[in-house]
Design an enzyme around this catalytic site. Structure first.
Site, PDB file in Angstrom:
ATOM      1  N   ASP A 171       0.867  -1.167   0.000  1.00 60.74           N
ATOM      2  CA  ASP A 171       0.000   0.000   0.000  1.00 60.74           C
ATOM      3  C   ASP A 171       0.912   1.228   0.000  1.00 60.74           C
ATOM      4  O   ASP A 171       2.128   1.122   0.169  1.00 60.74           O
ATOM      5  CB  ASP A 171      -0.974  -0.009   1.193  1.00 60.74           C
ATOM      6  CG  ASP A 171      -2.185   0.883   0.903  1.00 60.74           C
ATOM      7  OD1 ASP A 171      -2.139   1.658  -0.075  1.00 60.74           O
ATOM      8  OD2 ASP A 171      -3.179   0.817   1.644  1.00 60.74           O
TER       9      ASP A 171
HETATM   10  C1  BGC Z   1      -4.957   3.334   0.085  1.00 60.52           C
HETATM   11  C2  BGC Z   1      -5.140   2.301  -0.985  1.00 60.52           C
HETATM   12  C3  BGC Z   1      -5.013   2.936  -2.342  1.00 60.52           C
HETATM   13  C4  BGC Z   1      -3.664   3.618  -2.442  1.00 60.52           C
HETATM   14  C5  BGC Z   1      -3.425   4.263  -3.783  1.00 60.52           C
HETATM   15  C6  BGC Z   1      -3.700   4.166  -0.125  1.00 60.52           C
HETATM   16  O1  BGC Z   1      -3.652   5.242   0.743  1.00 60.52           O
HETATM   17  O2  BGC Z   1      -4.903   2.697   1.346  1.00 60.52           O
HETATM   18  O3  BGC Z   1      -6.375   1.676  -0.834  1.00 60.52           O
HETATM   19  O4  BGC Z   1      -5.174   1.986  -3.351  1.00 60.52           O
HETATM   20  O5  BGC Z   1      -3.605   4.622  -1.454  1.00 60.52           O
HETATM   21  O6  BGC Z   1      -4.218   5.356  -3.985  1.00 60.52           O
END
Ligand code: BGC
Length: 749
Positions: free
Chosen positions: A281
């Site tokens: 993530d």
């Molecule tokens: C979130 C994810 C997301 C990623 C990219 C993160 O902060 O937890 O779910 O896919 O950002 O935007």
């Protein structure tokens, strides 16, 4: 008491994914041979584009340089045909010309916005959810995107958690069906197809169990809870062929999931045979320093890559530290090669090596958007997502408030969301220049339904969160003139979503005071609740006669709501998550274990498992949702009272529409394993059937109980089938069981 017999179910996974054509396998291996270590690590590196706008595409110059030199495998947050094309061209200037992946969060649509995922889950319409996912992929894949960071399949028991809106609620069975449907929808006929995108199951794992519902928070959980409740939707996504998995921000039992070999290597890539790749993530590799799990970025790179995290999102940590770690022999080339092979395999499967620009087509984009069929699907999904929580007959009347007649003389429209435009989309929604003209507001939806003679009066009454009551007088004035009031209340669209947890999940601001003021006028009220989570609104729930939970329904929200208000569509939604009576009751969920003192009577002290100041049951239970008609369940039959461990039992019943309008009922099958080697939940959803009935019509509904519905995971994560007695419960909601039976699972009978 332990049961005598324990049957371990062994799984043989079908390899439904990750199969390259022989010619591409050869190309892949040739490519691997030519790649330097730096180029390999480059494939494991992902950068974000400029999230604040499209110009410049990157806000840091080094990213362009890295791109041209083969040090980037994927990008996210790069939008639009022009920018996508531009970056792909830069990537193709690199020595080996390896095309980029373009990832994005397309939670519930790109141009055409569908209901938020939690709302869609309330439809229990698996086929329609697959269809909306498909449409999102058709739109996005024309605009350069070839990788979705969806579906979000996190189970949660906590409505305070802002990200509850992104998932499918609390139930592992329903959640698994939805996870698989969304994967199928995104990936269509396979990711080689130009209208398909790669699906990502996230956030692996147990992110939804963050303590206190506070985002990014610690998770501490038994293995049996992990396996029985939190992992099933991930497993379903893997079996449906999800191309990638994203790990999560939380620690699980002290280990950040980004560094969890147990999750990523043992379970996902080992036991489940997952052939795609795992992406971190955003910054979750570096976050491990703050977690206190590693001392520095180098340690973070080592821990993450060793545990099976193949790609580093935005952190630059792999890029900076993996070369050194490999040189020192701390990370083997096998680990790097495995990660790179997984990533490149997907690029070959997508067909990017044959045509790196295949997902960039102005022509396809123009055809994909504003498609009338797609818009109608969104509206259908909106209608089906709405849950009728309550519909009573007001005092002195003979009919329930809903549905409303289109010929009512005067309707007062009150509340902060009647005129809202973009609010209807909910969180995780891109905004488009034409939003203000194409989004159907609730006002417009209602206006388009009523007769020419109907007078619509409007007063906002209050803002969502303000403390001002200045608008109350006008709202009361119009309510007094009206035959019925429609009040549209709830949250602001961005009160749910990432990093948007709330400690107080009641209506913000002075909304409840406004509801009370309007109620005092005596004019019947229909309340619409707009929210990204279950809210607590006890006073309104107890007094307002008709309540529709409308969540956030997307571009066609107003149309879908009006369809339901005026009876053109008979509501059929069922709650995919329990609605608590108060925040103090959280976590509350239907498939809990029994205590040793199951509830007998709330007033008997030592049998009270809840609180002295609150009833034990929730305000609205999992599976609850009413209709404008009524359904009678009867004629319950079971094909047998015993079942062998390789056998099955058929359970059937009749459902009759006993009301005056056609309607759809979701008949729910719950089972309880009476005695287990570990205590089993008081009930678990194991199947459901949607049945459409005309007034007076009767249909038979049949369920087949097969051994897979009776298994569970033990503390070792092994799926077991234990003989013994099972209760069968069939109902209209988890707290509205209409028919019951039981059977014995035993090979010796
Ligand atoms: C979130 C994810 C997301 C990623 C990219 C993160 O902060 O937890 O779910 O896919 O950002 O935007």
């Amino acid at each position: 008491m332990r049961k005598l017999l324990l049957v371990i179910i062994l799984f043989s996974f079908q390899q439904l994914f990750g199969q390259l054509k022989p010619a591409d396998s050869i190309r892949l291996e040739n490519l691997m041979k030519q790649m330097t270590l730096e180029e390999k690590i480059g494939q494991m590196n992902m950068y974000t584009g400029n999230i604040f706008g499209d110009d410049p595409v990157f806000t840091a110059d080094f990213k362009y340089e890295d791109l041209k030199n083969g040090r980037v495998g994927a990008v996210l947050n790069v939008n639009g045909i022009k920018n996508t094309k531009y970056l792909q061209e830069l990537a193709l200037q690199s020595r080996l010309k390896i095309p980029l992946l373009f990832g994005n969060d397309v939670l519930h649509g790109l141009h055409l916005l569908f209901p938020i995922p939690l709302a869609e889950a309330a439809s229990w319409d698996i086929g329609l959810m697959e269809k909306t996912a498909r449409i999102a992929a058709i739109e996005s894949s024309a605009r350069g995107n070839n990788w979705f960071f969806q579906p979000m399949v996190d189970i949660t028991h906590d409505p305070r958690w802002g990200r509850v809106m992104e998932g499918a609620g609390e139930d592992p069975y329903l959640g698994s069906l939805i996870a698989a449907a969304r994967v199928r929808g995104y990936q269509g006929n396979g990711i080689g197809d130009t209208t398909s995108v790669m699906a990502t199951a996230k956030h692996f794992a147990a992110y939804g169990a963050a303590i206190g519902g506070r985002d990014y928070n610690t998770v501490d959980m038994s293995n049996q809870e992990l396996w029985n409740v939190y992992l099933p939707p991930f497993k379903a996504a893997a079996e449906a062929g999800a191309s990638s998995f994203m790990n999560s921000f939380n620690t699980l039992n002290g280990v950040p999931t980004t560094a969890s070999s147990y999750l990523q290597r043992d379970i996902l890539k080992g036991e489940w045979g997952f052939r795609g790749f795992v992406v971190s993530d955003w910054g979750s590799v570096g976050d491990m320093i703050a977690h206190g799990y590693v001392k520095d970025a180098e340690g973070a790179a080592l821990a993450a890559v060793t545990a099976g995290c193949d790609m580093d999102m935005e952190d630059q940590i792999y890029k900076k530290y993996l070369p050194k770690l490999v040189a020192e022999g701390k990370v083997s080339m096998d680990i790097i090669d495995d990660a790179v092979r997984r990533i490149l395999t997907k690029k070959f499967e997508l067909g990017l090596f044959d045509d790196p620009f295949k997902f960039i087509s102005q022509e396809r984009w123009e055809k994909a958007i504003n498609n009338p069929g797609h818009i109608e699907t969104a509206r259908q999904m909106g209608r089906e997502s709405i849950v009728l929580l309550k519909n009573e007959i007001p005092e002195g009347k003979t009919q329930p408030v809903l549905p409303l007649s289109k010929n009512i003389k005067t309707i007062a429209l009150i509340g902060p969301h009647i005129m809202s435009v973009r609010e209807n989309l909910g969180f995780w929604s891109p905004w488009w220049p034409d939003d203000s003209t194409r989004i159907i507001t609730q006002y417009q939806g209602i206006k388009s339904k009523v007769s020419a003679n109907t007078r619509l009066l409007y007063a906002k009454g209050c803002e969502v969160s303000d403390t001002s009551t200045a608008g109350f007088a006008e709202a009361v004035r119009i309510a007094k003139q009206a035959d019925v009031v429609i009040m549209s209340m709830g949250e602001q669209f961005d009160m749910s979503g990432e990093s948007r947890s709330r400690s107080d999940i009641t209506f913000p601001g002075v909304q409840e005071a406004l509801i009370k003021a309007i109620y005092a006028t005596g004019t019947p009220i229909v309340m619409l609740v707009n929210a990204g989570r279950p809210l607590v609104f006890n006073w309104a729930a107890d007094h307002v006669p008709a309540i529709l939970y409308t969540w956030w329904l997307g571009t066609t929200a107003g149309g879908a709501i009006a369809d339901v208000l005026f009876g053109d569509y008979n509501p059929s939604g069922k709650l995919p998550i329990t609605f608590p009576r108060s925040v103090g009751q959280v976590p509350i969920f239907y498939n809990h274990l029994s205590t040793g003192k199951p509830p007998k009577n709330d007033s008997i002290a030592y049998y009270r498992t809840g609180y002295i100041d609150l009833m034990q049951n929730p305000k609205f239970a999992f599976g609850h949702g009413l209709s404008y008609t009524t359904f009678e369940y009867g004629d319950f039959r079971m094909s047998d009272s015993t079942m062998k461990t390789d056998g099955s039992i058929r359970v059937s019943l009749s459902v009759t529409n006993t009301g005056k309008v056609a309607g759809e009922e979701t008949v729910q099958l719950y089972l309880r394993d009476k005695v287990g080697s570990i205590a089993r939940p008081v009930k678990e959803l194991k199947d459901f059937k949607k049945v459409i009935l005309k007034p007076g019509e009767k249909k038979r509904v049949e369920f087949v109980i097969t051994p897979d519905k009776l298994t569970f995971y033990n503390e070792q994560g092994k799926q077991v089938l234990e003989p013994g007695e099972f209760d069968v419960m069939i109902g209209s909601a988890s707290d509205d069981i209409r028919l019951k039976g039981s059977f014995l699972l035993n090979d010796e009978l």
